[in-house]
Design an enzyme around this catalytic site. Structure first.
Site, PDB file in Angstrom:
ATOM      1  N   LYS A  14       0.825  -1.212   0.000  1.00 27.87           N
ATOM      2  CA  LYS A  14       0.000   0.000   0.000  1.00 27.87           C
ATOM      3  C   LYS A  14       0.862   1.266   0.000  1.00 27.87           C
ATOM      4  O   LYS A  14       0.574   2.208  -0.721  1.00 27.87           O
ATOM      5  CB  LYS A  14      -0.936   0.031   1.224  1.00 27.87           C
ATOM      6  N   ARG A  89      -9.482   0.942   8.944  1.00 33.79           N
ATOM      7  CA  ARG A  89      -9.080  -0.416   9.309  1.00 33.79           C
ATOM      8  C   ARG A  89     -10.138  -1.128  10.138  1.00 33.79           C
ATOM      9  O   ARG A  89      -9.941  -2.275  10.507  1.00 33.79           O
ATOM     10  CB  ARG A  89      -7.796  -0.356  10.129  1.00 33.79           C
ATOM     11  N   ARG A 128      11.636  -6.586   5.103  1.00 31.45           N
ATOM     12  CA  ARG A 128      11.583  -5.149   5.396  1.00 31.45           C
ATOM     13  C   ARG A 128      12.105  -4.870   6.800  1.00 31.45           C
ATOM     14  O   ARG A 128      12.801  -3.884   7.030  1.00 31.45           O
ATOM     15  CB  ARG A 128      10.137  -4.643   5.257  1.00 31.45           C
ATOM     16  N   ARG A 134      11.675  -0.519  11.985  1.00 34.13           N
ATOM     17  CA  ARG A 134      10.352  -0.472  12.618  1.00 34.13           C
ATOM     18  C   ARG A 134      10.272  -1.507  13.721  1.00 34.13           C
ATOM     19  O   ARG A 134      10.568  -2.678  13.507  1.00 34.13           O
ATOM     20  CB  ARG A 134       9.266  -0.725  11.567  1.00 34.13           C
ATOM     21  N   ARG A 145      -0.154  -8.756  13.620  1.00 37.68           N
ATOM     22  CA  ARG A 145      -0.744  -7.737  12.744  1.00 37.68           C
ATOM     23  C   ARG A 145      -1.635  -8.384  11.698  1.00 37.68           C
ATOM     24  O   ARG A 145      -2.699  -7.865  11.366  1.00 37.68           O
ATOM     25  CB  ARG A 145       0.357  -6.908  12.080  1.00 37.68           C
TER      26      ARG A 145
HETATM   27  P1  ADP Z   1       1.127  -2.235   8.035  1.00 36.06           P
HETATM   28  O1  ADP Z   1       0.011  -1.972   7.081  1.00 36.06           O
HETATM   29  O2  ADP Z   1       2.349  -2.763   7.366  1.00 36.06           O
HETATM   30  O3  ADP Z   1       0.736  -3.029   9.238  1.00 36.06           O
HETATM   31  P2  ADP Z   1       1.024   0.529   8.966  1.00 36.06           P
HETATM   32  O4  ADP Z   1       2.179   1.424   8.876  1.00 36.06           O
HETATM   33  O5  ADP Z   1      -0.167   0.827   8.116  1.00 36.06           O
HETATM   34  O6  ADP Z   1       1.633  -0.883   8.627  1.00 36.06           O
HETATM   35  O7  ADP Z   1       0.522   0.401  10.484  1.00 36.06           O
HETATM   36  C1  ADP Z   1       1.389   0.121  11.541  1.00 36.06           C
HETATM   37  C2  ADP Z   1       0.630   0.066  12.860  1.00 36.06           C
HETATM   38  O8  ADP Z   1       0.014   1.341  13.126  1.00 36.06           O
HETATM   39  C3  ADP Z   1      -0.545  -0.928  12.898  1.00 36.06           C
HETATM   40  O9  ADP Z   1      -0.123  -2.228  13.245  1.00 36.06           O
HETATM   41  C4  ADP Z   1      -1.443  -0.292  13.983  1.00 36.06           C
HETATM   42  O10 ADP Z   1      -0.951  -0.539  15.281  1.00 36.06           O
HETATM   43  C5  ADP Z   1      -1.274   1.196  13.721  1.00 36.06           C
HETATM   44  N1  ADP Z   1      -2.295   1.709  12.779  1.00 36.06           N
HETATM   45  C6  ADP Z   1      -2.073   2.194  11.530  1.00 36.06           C
HETATM   46  N2  ADP Z   1      -3.215   2.575  10.954  1.00 36.06           N
HETATM   47  C7  ADP Z   1      -4.214   2.338  11.855  1.00 36.06           C
HETATM   48  C8  ADP Z   1      -5.631   2.492  11.864  1.00 36.06           C
HETATM   49  N3  ADP Z   1      -6.270   3.000  10.801  1.00 36.06           N
HETATM   50  N4  ADP Z   1      -6.314   2.106  12.961  1.00 36.06           N
HETATM   51  C9  ADP Z   1      -5.692   1.594  14.018  1.00 36.06           C
HETATM   52  N5  ADP Z   1      -4.369   1.408  14.094  1.00 36.06           N
HETATM   53  C10 ADP Z   1      -3.622   1.776  13.026  1.00 36.06           C
END
Ligand code: ADP
Length: 194
Positions: A14, A89, A128, A134, A145
């Site tokens: 994404k 999400r 990654r 991270r 996740r």
């Molecule tokens: P990925 O899609 O690779 O898991 P992101 O960078 O999108 O990575 O998200 C990393 C973390 O940030 C998630 O595991 C969650 O804890 C938090 N997060 C990101 N976006 C949201 C969201 N829309 N709602 C709740 N938590 C979020």
């Protein structure tokens, strides 16, 4: 305005594809993951709260993320449109986003769902993790996740599908081929600027 949700599990590409899309179509990129990591690195109260969840591979509470998105949208009043990456999400977030956009007399036009087999996702995320720095890119947090994704985020696809907005796109091909496939859908709404 044209507003797109880029949907898909962790590691589906994404972030990479959002970058390509916003440059090609002159849209604004809103990544909740990036926004949250920025809050964490600046040690804001929001960041300190969010980190507890992120480090465990859990979703940050809806009200925290929705508030953050709302002020981000307000920050860019004359956008041609937004690409939402990693948001919504949960179903609650999806409903809140619809309300926020309705208030601005606009809506989500299209939801592109990147489809990647689970084994490939884990492989990408572990790789990654070797360079990203991270704290949530370790194997046990990655597994959490993905679980959280199936449990809470997958239902968001049904939410948009019911409105006829969801289009699946294969995300396991090359970055360029995946971008081409995404563009075909976007071109039905707006044209590239570059
Ligand atoms: P990925 O899609 O690779 O898991 P992101 O960078 O999108 O990575 O998200 C990393 C973390 O940030 C998630 O595991 C969650 O804890 C938090 N997060 C990101 N976006 C949201 C969201 N829309 N709602 C709740 N938590 C979020």
């Amino acid at each position: 305005m044209f507003n797109l949700v880029l949907f898909g599990p962790p590691g589906s590409g994404k972030g990479t594809q959002s970058e390509n899309i916003v440059t090609t179509y002159n849209l604004q990129h809103i990544s909740t993951g990036d926004l949250l990591r920025d809050e964490v690195s600046r040690h804001t109260p929001l960041g300190t709260e969010a980190r507890k969840y992120m480090d465990q591979g859990m979703l940050v509470p809806d009200e925290v993320v929705i508030g953050m998105i709302s002020s981000k949208i307000d920050d860019i009043p004359d956008a041609r449109g937004f690409v939402f990456d990693g948001f919504p999400r949960t179903r609650t977030q999806a409903e809140a986003l619809d309300k926020l956009l309705e208030f601005k007399h606009t809506k989500i036009h299209l939801v592109l769902s990147l489809e990647v087999p689970e084994q490939e996702l884990i492989k990408r995320l572990v790789t990654r993790g070797e360079t990203s720095g991270r704290s949530d890119d370790t194997e046990d947090v990655i597994t959490k996740r993905i679980k959280e994704y199936h449990l809470k985020t997958q239902p968001v696809a049904n939410y948009y599908n019911a409105y006829g907005k969801l289009e699946p796109v294969t995300g396991s091909h090359s970055i360029a081929d995946t971008f081409k496939a995404l563009s075909k859908h976007i071109n039905k709404y707006i044209l590239p600027v570059s």
